[in-house]
Design a protein around this motif. Structure first.
Motif, short mmCIF file in Angstrom:
data_model
loop_
_atom_site.label_atom_id
_atom_site.label_comp_id
_atom_site.label_asym_id
_atom_site.label_seq_id
_atom_site.Cartn_x
_atom_site.Cartn_y
_atom_site.Cartn_z
N LYS A 30 9.39 2.15 -2.04
CA LYS A 30 8.19 2.45 -2.81
C LYS A 30 7.21 3.29 -1.99
N GLN A 70 21.48 3.65 0.59
CA GLN A 70 20.87 4.27 -0.59
C GLN A 70 20.32 5.66 -0.26
N ALA A 94 -2.13 6.59 -6.83
CA ALA A 94 -2.17 5.19 -7.25
C ALA A 94 -1.16 4.97 -8.37
N LEU A 95 -0.68 3.77 -8.50
CA LEU A 95 0.22 3.43 -9.60
C LEU A 95 -0.58 3.24 -10.89
N GLN A 96 0.13 3.24 -11.99
CA GLN A 96 -0.45 2.77 -13.26
C GLN A 96 -1.47 3.69 -13.91
N SER A 97 -1.16 4.96 -14.00
CA SER A 97 -2.04 5.82 -14.77
C SER A 97 -1.61 5.80 -16.23
N PRO A 98 -2.45 6.31 -17.12
CA PRO A 98 -2.19 6.08 -18.54
C PRO A 98 -1.02 6.86 -19.14
N GLY A 99 -0.49 7.84 -18.45
CA GLY A 99 0.64 8.56 -19.05
C GLY A 99 0.43 10.06 -18.96
N ALA A 100 1.37 10.75 -18.34
CA ALA A 100 1.23 12.19 -18.13
C ALA A 100 1.48 12.95 -19.41
N GLY B 186 11.26 -4.07 -9.54
CA GLY B 186 10.04 -3.46 -9.01
C GLY B 186 9.22 -2.70 -10.03
N LYS B 188 6.24 -2.41 -12.22
CA LYS B 188 4.92 -3.03 -12.40
C LYS B 188 4.54 -2.95 -13.87
N CYS B 189 4.73 -4.06 -14.57
CA CYS B 189 4.37 -4.03 -15.99
C CYS B 189 3.93 -5.41 -16.40
N ILE B 315 19.89 0.74 -6.98
CA ILE B 315 18.70 1.51 -6.64
C ILE B 315 17.64 1.22 -7.68
N LEU B 316 16.40 1.06 -7.23
CA LEU B 316 15.34 0.74 -8.19
C LEU B 316 15.14 1.91 -9.15
N SER B 320 9.96 2.25 -11.51
CA SER B 320 9.30 1.41 -10.51
C SER B 320 8.36 2.21 -9.63
N VAL B 321 8.49 3.52 -9.61
CA VAL B 321 7.61 4.33 -8.77
C VAL B 321 6.91 5.41 -9.57
N ASP B 322 6.86 5.21 -10.86
CA ASP B 322 6.22 6.18 -11.73
C ASP B 322 4.71 5.99 -11.65
N THR B 323 4.04 6.86 -10.94
CA THR B 323 2.59 6.69 -10.78
C THR B 323 1.82 7.27 -11.95
N GLY B 325 2.82 7.35 -15.38
CA GLY B 325 3.19 6.95 -16.73
C GLY B 325 4.08 7.96 -17.42
#
Lengths: 490, 490
Positions: A30, A70, A94-100, B186, B188-189, B315-316, B320-323, B325
């Protein structure tokens, strides 16, 4: 490198289902992927890391080995482990933005007006819920259904049912259903005219999807079954609403629309109109079929409650006398077996059913093969018919009881006709009384009724009786009466 | 009137579920509706009819009374029964014409090219079927699944599950699944990011429906998962196919399409590319995410076989690493519990999930609430994880066995790489050999393999190993070897 901020990066959870070495590896992946560990960066040594994280050296080794497998890192013996240089650099975010991507910007269909999408009230704890006209799950012989289900699971022939099957539905049920519909409803069809769906809603969706392009004209009754309207408006059909009187939908008005705009499909509930429970008269049935032939539109006949008729026998569906293949006939077992077991069906020309199956395949592949076979068996053994008769007897009593109570307790406050079938009474409040206020006041006393929005705010609503025991009906109506009495007095 | 041709009109079936009086009434209704009995026509008297039909007089009376109640006829005492004059006249026609409305004329989408819609071979009797990579239903602990299912049916809290529930899926499963995906993958939801669907296909359909307008550009791999392609082409997306090499789909080529045409969505199967089983490399994963941010397209990540990986750990997922969205993550329990139990899921931004639920509601209302709760319980008790481990062990053995057999018996005739995961080996025939002919010859010996059409006639196919026991694999490969040996010799 020795002071790599492991602790901000990773908290090891001893109790996690994920092994510790994998927690370490995933945390590092990550870090790499979000751009905090750059390509080429040297990772801290195994000993340092095991010391800092307070884990065994072997665990760290296993984590690094996983990362190497991996291809996230390259390990050079005696030199160290490095984040792979093949990886692209990435800004730190940062993680968790609303969506590109923007969903609302270009949806397949306009999503406006979806706010009114609203489920009927759910059955809840100690409340008395007058729903829209749902069956009573308590009357269903679940033991019998499960027993039949299990007997099928135990069959030798069960194995194929467990793999991918047929988008048309279980072949056995299609055969059995074609016979059943011939025998009980006079619908001349064979298995190739039948597709099994998940509940009648999927049949509605698929038939409307196949028939309508954006802007195509559809005709429905006013008021109408909420989810038929919602489906048509989701598909951006141009919807014409045609009034309903005591003989059902007004066919002359439909013809006017045909002449003016051209009609692609007419959605009807002839047996008991939804929501008003009126039966489409014999004359209008024939008029509608003639109209469909003349203007070449499709009739979607939603026969959602054929089985529930309390006076004379049910009137045979339009589909039983459709000489021109104008009718797409939709039915369901949700009201007879259980809403949780979603099995519906569509009967139409083979050509239409073939197209429907192509669409169904991409929506869903197939239905619940074992459940479909269960229903086939219940029909073959006459058990479904017995379940219907049992429910019908009980629902008839509940209808009579509710009708009597409304007549004796609430005359003056509301208008209604005793329905000849179905699971609800269509009630219109007397002038000056407001349904939304009644609904709100009732909620405070743990009684749920519709607020009328589902049927176009006509100060009218469906008062479902089938899912309630008589004492529940009595108690609920008492609450409504007391509220209305206070209002009428004041 | 006495000689009314009853016999051409009606054969009474004593054994029918429909009572005799109703058979008579329905036959007359049909005659009226198809125009053979005209409005105003006098019906033959009760006595005459009972005599001709050889039924009791009471039965005929009951039939006429039914017809009168349903308003098809008017009965004037002492004068007779007449077909109601209110009914419109109708020409006399035969039943069963092909359809007055034309579906093909104006379908919602073009239906051309649907002919290639083709299900993978079904599991049949004594044949050996090398399918596309399906699980083995025999390894599943059906007794445990049924027991859990029944335990939920027996719960007091079961009743609400029997009524209409939630288009997002069972709330308990959404919570449990969000935790499970956090812990094992991994991602985050929370529950609000999760919608439960029927299998992953419904998640594909819904996400593509929401994202695409007709003509919008989508990018897929070449070759690609058949039903993703089919769904995109049904929705009339402009599909760009991008080559796959040993590191997965070529991201540079995707960027070229972005620059040239603008891309709305990219469909990928990063864990093991479908059909070739290649894993998308770490570098390309990051490159793809960056590209999605830059060009603002959606990534549909179909993680159909996350659980089936035989070498290092899986592999994750990209999700899991989509910052940003960008990723709509799709998974399924069909391969772990059973394809017959169709439960899949979609993880995305709350906004997207809300839109998805609106569409799902008109497609299908809701899923199988009891089955969804069953899966939630299997996860919570660790049973699902145990089932996966058990299958994984067995599938690993089968993969090794098939790989060894192909290497020893068929070297020279075909090329393949041992897959690191999944349920099939991707096999390409050596030059000069024709897959369609091999498939045909094998069929004659009761061995089914794909003819290659599903993946664009590249003379390559998926040889599924997971659903076959070793002896079945051995026997099937022996047949293929003998056919190929004869061809190679001649």
């Amino acid at each position: 490198m020795g002071q790599y901020p492991w602790h901000s990066l990773l908290t090891i959870e001893e109790k996690s289902a994920t092994p510790v070495y994998l927690q370490i590896a995933n945390a590092i992946i990550k870090e790499i992927q979000v751009g905090r560990m750059k390509p080429g960066t040297k990772l801290p040594g195994v000993l340092v890391t095991s010391d800092l994280l307070k884990v065994n050296k072997k665990t760290v080794e296993k984590a690094y080995s996983e990362l190497s497998l991996q291809r996230w890192i390259n390990v050079t013996p005696k030199v160290g482990a490095f984040v792979s240089k093949d990886l692209p650099d990435r800004e730190n975010r940062a993680l968790q933005s609303p969506g590109a991507f923007n969903i609302a910007e270009k949806p397949h269909f306009d999503l406006e007006g979806q706010g009114i999408f609203q489920l009927p009230p759910l059955q809840r704890g100690n409340d008395i819920v007058f729903n829209d006209g749902f069956p009573d799950g308590r009357l269903i012989d679940h033991a019998l259904v499960s027993r039949t289900y299990r007997s099928i699971v135990n069959l030798k022939s069960y194995r194929p049912l467990l793999s991918y099957t047929d988008p048309y539905g279980d072949g056995v049920l299609r055969e059995v259903l074609a016979n059943y519909l011939n025998e009980t409803r006079g619908i001349k069809c064979s298995a190739e005219n039948v597709m099994i769906t998940r509940g009648s809603q999927m049949a509605l969706y698929i038939s409307m999807m196949l028939l309508l392009k954006r802007g195509d004209v559809s005709v429905v009754s006013d008021p109408n079954y909420l989810f038929a309207d919602e489906t048509l408006s989701y598909l951006q059909s141009k919807i014409h609403k045609v009034a309903v009187d005591k003989n059902g939908i007004n066919i002359d008005k439909i013809e006017e629309v045909c002449k003016r705009d051209g009609v692609r499909l007419v959605y009807v509930t002839p047996h008991h109109h939804h929501p008003t429970t009126v039966t489409l008269s014999a004359a209008r049935r024939m008029q509608l079929l003639k109209l469909a032939e003349k203007y070449r539109f499709a009739i979607i006949e939603d026969d959602y409650d054929f089985d529930f008729h309390y006076c004379h026998n049910p009137i045979l569906p339009l589909a039983s006398v459709d000489t021109e293949g104008s009718v797409i006939y939709i039915g369901s077992f949700s009201k007879t077996v259980s809403p949780a077991f979603r099995i519906g069906y569509m009967v139409a020309s083979k050509k239409f059913i073939d197209e429907a199956a192509s669409l169904r395949k991409i929506i869903d592949f197939q239905g619940d093969a074992i459940l479909e076979r269960t229903i086939a068996q219940l029909i073959n053994q006459g058990e479904l018919q017995r379940m219907i008769r049992k429910s019908l007897k009980e629902y008839g009593k509940r209808r009579d009881y509710m009708n009597d109570l409304l007549t004796t307790e609430l005359a003056g406050a509301l208008k209604f006709d005793k329905p000849r079938g179905g699971m609800a009474i269509w009630v219109t409040l007397a002038e000056g009384l407001r349904l939304d206020e009644l609904s709100k006041a009732a909620r405070k006393q743990n009684v749920s009724i519709s607020d009328g929005r589902a049927y176009g705010n006509k100060n009218a609503f469906r008062l479902g009786f089938a899912s309630l025991e008589p004492w529940e009906i009595g108690e609920g109506i008492r609450v409504l009466r007391d509220i209305l009495m206070n209002v009428l007095k004041s």
